[in-house]
Motif scaffolding. Sequence first.
Motif, mmCIF file in Angstrom:
data_model
loop_
_atom_site.group_PDB
_atom_site.id
_atom_site.type_symbol
_atom_site.label_atom_id
_atom_site.label_comp_id
_atom_site.label_asym_id
_atom_site.label_seq_id
_atom_site.Cartn_x
_atom_site.Cartn_y
_atom_site.Cartn_z
ATOM 1 N N ASN A 134 54.343 -24.899 72.429
ATOM 2 C CA ASN A 134 54.446 -23.647 73.169
ATOM 3 C C ASN A 134 53.692 -22.576 72.378
ATOM 4 O O ASN A 134 53.053 -22.869 71.367
ATOM 5 C CB ASN A 134 55.921 -23.271 73.379
ATOM 6 N N TRP A 135 53.792 -21.317 72.826
ATOM 7 C CA TRP A 135 53.054 -20.261 72.132
ATOM 8 C C TRP A 135 53.576 -20.043 70.717
ATOM 9 O O TRP A 135 52.816 -19.694 69.812
ATOM 10 C CB TRP A 135 53.106 -18.967 72.939
ATOM 11 N N GLU A 136 54.854 -20.250 70.494
ATOM 12 C CA GLU A 136 55.389 -20.110 69.139
ATOM 13 C C GLU A 136 54.704 -21.097 68.194
ATOM 14 O O GLU A 136 54.357 -20.751 67.064
ATOM 15 C CB GLU A 136 56.897 -20.339 69.129
ATOM 16 N N GLY A 137 54.498 -22.331 68.654
ATOM 17 C CA GLY A 137 53.803 -23.312 67.841
ATOM 18 C C GLY A 137 52.362 -22.916 67.579
ATOM 19 O O GLY A 137 51.827 -23.126 66.484
ATOM 20 N N CYS A 138 51.719 -22.330 68.575
ATOM 21 C CA CYS A 138 50.348 -21.843 68.404
ATOM 22 C C CYS A 138 50.299 -20.737 67.349
ATOM 23 O O CYS A 138 49.411 -20.720 66.490
ATOM 24 C CB CYS A 138 49.821 -21.329 69.743
ATOM 25 N N TYR A 139 51.261 -19.819 67.413
ATOM 26 C CA TYR A 139 51.313 -18.743 66.419
ATOM 27 C C TYR A 139 51.523 -19.311 65.012
ATOM 28 O O TYR A 139 50.903 -18.874 64.041
ATOM 29 C CB TYR A 139 52.440 -17.769 66.750
ATOM 30 N N LYS A 140 52.425 -20.297 64.907
ATOM 31 C CA LYS A 140 52.692 -20.926 63.615
ATOM 32 C C LYS A 140 51.446 -21.601 63.053
ATOM 33 O O LYS A 140 51.156 -21.503 61.860
ATOM 34 C CB LYS A 140 53.811 -21.961 63.755
ATOM 35 N N ALA A 141 50.726 -22.301 63.917
ATOM 36 C CA ALA A 141 49.528 -22.998 63.478
ATOM 37 C C ALA A 141 48.509 -22.008 62.925
ATOM 38 O O ALA A 141 47.872 -22.257 61.891
ATOM 39 C CB ALA A 141 48.921 -23.793 64.634
#
Length: 245
Positions: free
Chosen positions: A21-28
């Motif tokens: 999700n977008w949270e994972g994208c931000y983390k990456a």
Amino acid sequence: MKELGLKVTDRYIGGVFFESNWEGCYKANLHSRLASRILKPVLDFTAYQPEELYSQILRHDFTKYIKPNQTISIDASVNESKMRDQRFVAMKVKDAIVDQFREKFGVRPDVDNTNPDLRIHVRAIKNQFNVAIDTSGDSLFKRGYRKEVGDAPLKENLAAGLLRLSEWDRQSPLVDFMCGSGTFLIEAAMMSLNIAPGINRKGFGFQNWLNYEEETWEKVVQEAMDAEKKNLISSSMALISINAF
């Protein structure tokens, strides 16, 4: 990506695919020490003629990412395709995208190749096109902790990658016999202290978008700060710089 808890689905020379999700994208974006960019694929198609390229680009709604008064840039590369000129490909993609905005809003975004709000990457190999939007903005090797860069600098993500390949345990003494601007040692210190490599950046591409989730981003940043090891002296690591002339 796996260390961040993201689901890696495929790999190829030069990169990996993951789902999140977008949270994972931000983390990456915040945590990846090795990636140059985090791209979100949006289109895959075959095109032989400019008209085909134009119409295929219109299949995706680019107006949902930015306002018409914001800016875009197109990065195109072409290999063994009928349309050989990457500048022409970039222009045709740009025409399709700005026409989308003009038809919907009556105005179109300008092109800014220096600091755009939305970067679009187009890759064509043997007439097969892949289109992605750039969630990172500036390349992720730009950590944000340098004010100036010397001649022929070592990119930070390359230094981090070499440290990973060396299988350094993030605790043993580390000696840099080639110390110029200290990239290896700075990256090593950030690894040892578990400092997210993107924590000092001014911003990321996704923060310019209409679907930017500010609360989610703040949560990701706070978790990263909470996970930092605060005291370098308490660790058993020693970083040594040696300049040889």
